[in-house]
Design a protein around this motif. Structure first.
Motif, PDB file in Angstrom:
ATOM      1  N   CYS A 198     -52.422 -10.006 -47.867  1.00  0.00           N
ATOM      2  CA  CYS A 198     -52.447  -8.563 -48.791  1.00  0.00           C
ATOM      3  C   CYS A 198     -52.318  -9.274 -50.369  1.00  0.00           C
ATOM      4  CB  CYS A 198     -51.843  -7.870 -48.810  1.00  0.00           C
ATOM      5  SG  CYS A 198     -51.746  -6.540 -47.518  1.00  0.00           S
ATOM      6  N   LYS A 199     -52.715  -9.096 -50.975  1.00  0.00           N
ATOM      7  CA  LYS A 199     -53.192  -9.275 -52.748  1.00  0.00           C
ATOM      8  C   LYS A 199     -51.674  -9.706 -53.376  1.00  0.00           C
ATOM      9  CE  LYS A 199     -57.741  -9.705 -54.478  1.00  0.00           C
ATOM     10  NZ  LYS A 199     -58.692  -9.712 -54.403  1.00  0.00           N
ATOM     11  N   ASN A 200     -51.237  -9.636 -54.840  1.00  0.00           N
ATOM     12  CA  ASN A 200     -49.531  -9.682 -54.846  1.00  0.00           C
ATOM     13  C   ASN A 200     -49.880  -8.282 -55.581  1.00  0.00           C
ATOM     14  OD1 ASN A 200     -48.790 -11.583 -54.070  1.00  0.00           O
ATOM     15  ND2 ASN A 200     -49.432 -12.548 -56.153  1.00  0.00           N
ATOM     16  N   GLY A 201     -48.750  -7.640 -55.052  1.00  0.00           N
ATOM     17  CA  GLY A 201     -48.958  -6.054 -55.757  1.00  0.00           C
ATOM     18  C   GLY A 201     -49.065  -5.302 -55.261  1.00  0.00           C
ATOM     19  N   THR A 202     -49.724  -5.368 -53.405  1.00  0.00           N
ATOM     20  CA  THR A 202     -50.224  -4.429 -52.744  1.00  0.00           C
ATOM     21  C   THR A 202     -49.406  -5.262 -50.930  1.00  0.00           C
ATOM     22  OG1 THR A 202     -51.807  -5.726 -52.401  1.00  0.00           O
ATOM     23  CG2 THR A 202     -51.906  -4.362 -53.939  1.00  0.00           C
ATOM     24  N   PHE A 203     -49.078  -4.433 -50.559  1.00  0.00           N
ATOM     25  CA  PHE A 203     -48.902  -4.565 -49.046  1.00  0.00           C
ATOM     26  C   PHE A 203     -49.609  -3.792 -47.865  1.00  0.00           C
ATOM     27  CE2 PHE A 203     -46.772  -0.390 -48.043  1.00  0.00           C
ATOM     28  CZ  PHE A 203     -46.976   0.049 -49.456  1.00  0.00           C
ATOM     29  N   CYS A 204     -48.847  -3.992 -47.005  1.00  0.00           N
ATOM     30  CA  CYS A 204     -49.146  -3.136 -45.169  1.00  0.00           C
ATOM     31  C   CYS A 204     -48.206  -3.941 -44.923  1.00  0.00           C
ATOM     32  CB  CYS A 204     -50.697  -4.179 -44.606  1.00  0.00           C
ATOM     33  SG  CYS A 204     -52.256  -3.293 -45.437  1.00  0.00           S
TER      34      CYS A 204
END
Length: 319
Positions: A56-62
């Motif tokens: 995931c890109k910075n500032g996002t998550f899974c």
């Protein structure tokens, strides 16, 4: 690694560009490399011995234990009255919690220690007073009995409280076991809403899962392959390896599939593709659903069947 077994020559040939197998195998062809989604970044490119690595890109998550259909945005700050415990990462959101009050915890611990000491002193004084009173009334010949009698009485009083506590714990455990037993066979994955499913029968000897057939005009193998994403969405992550074994996959196949990013659901998707290639024209969605029912996941099978019908891939067979 990086090769496949050619059917005509029975020789290991190198994979083409954008193909890979990570481990020794006897596949008739290599696996296709994955393409990172728009909300992901490529950590490392696909090579003949390893699939594309995405995150995931910075500032996002899974979350690592859930299928990663899309990356979620991280919280930018903690709610009022809470402080940051851990920052946002590719696999977890911003962690917040109440601030730690060291002075309060220290004072609470001191008070607890004082209360315990006072209770112990009281019990010792009470025991000594009772023993002295009993000895004064019973004579020298009974000097050894009062201490044992007083101790037994004290132990009995404390034992009654312990027994009541143990009995309550035992009853709570029984109730929890009864609730767990009643819930077995009907549990659905967390976060899945209850939906209308095919009618079921209470007789265990009668088939409970209605057969599915492809919608007229659609290619059976194409719609079967398209249904794999639905299985990834609903089959619980801890059951993936057991599901693969039940479908007849070998341990090296399961190990190979599990090397993919678990957060994206890729391992189960690869397992289903391996099963699809192994079965060929005999592959059927009903085989997958019946296998889940045999694993005591009939509730999950019903949810998958219902969604496949709603999505227009299959329809219930008319008897």
């Amino acid at each position: 690694m990086g090769t496949y077994l050619a059917n005509d020559s029975f020789k290991c040939l190198p994979c083409k560009k954008d193909e890979y197998p990570e481990y020794p195998n006897d596949f008739p062809k290599c696996l296709g490399c994955r393409t990172c989604r728009e909300d992901q970044v490529e950590v490392s490119p696909c090579i003949p011995t390893r699939n594309t690595q995405c995150a995931c890109k910075n500032g996002t998550f899974c979350l690592p234990d859930h299928p990663c259909e899309m990356c979620q945005k991280c919280q930018t700050r903690c709610p009022k009255g809470q402080v940051r415990i851990a920052p946002c990462t590719q696999h977890s959101d911003l962690q917040c919690g109440p601030p730690l009050d060291i002075s309060f915890s220290f004072s609470t611990g001191i008070i607890t220690i004082i209360v315990v000491v006072v209770v112990l002193v009281f019990l010792l004084v009470f025991s000594w007073c009772c023993c002295r009173h009993y000895c004064a009334g019973g004579g020298r010949g009974l000097s050894r009995k009062p201490s044992a009698v007083v101790q037994n009485r004290l132990l009995q009083r404390m034992g009654i409280q312990d027994n009541n506590c143990n009995e309550q714990i035992f009853l709570n455990q029984q109730q929890q076991q009864q609730l767990l037993t009643a819930a077995q066979g009907s549990e659905v994955p967390r976060g899945v809403e209850m939906e209308e499913v095919a009618p079921r029968t209470s007789n265990p000897n009668v088939e409970t899962q209605k057969k599915l057939v492809p919608v007229p005009g659609k290619d059976p193998l194409t719609v079967l392959s398209s249904s794999f994403n639905t299985f990834v969405e609903f089959v619980p992550f801890p059951e993936w390896r057991r599901f693969g074994r039940a479908l007849g996959l070998r341990e090296n196949n399961l190990y190979q599939a599990e090397q993919n990013d678990r957060g994206s659901g890729e391992p189960l998707y690869q397992m289903l593709n391996m099963w699809f290639n192994k079965e060929g024209s005999k592959a059927s969605v009903n085989t997958l659903l019946e296998t889940l029912s045999q694993m005591s996941l009939s509730g999950v099978a019903d949810l998958i069947a219902s969604k496949l019908v709603r999505n227009g891939y299959f329809q219930y067979e008319v008897s």
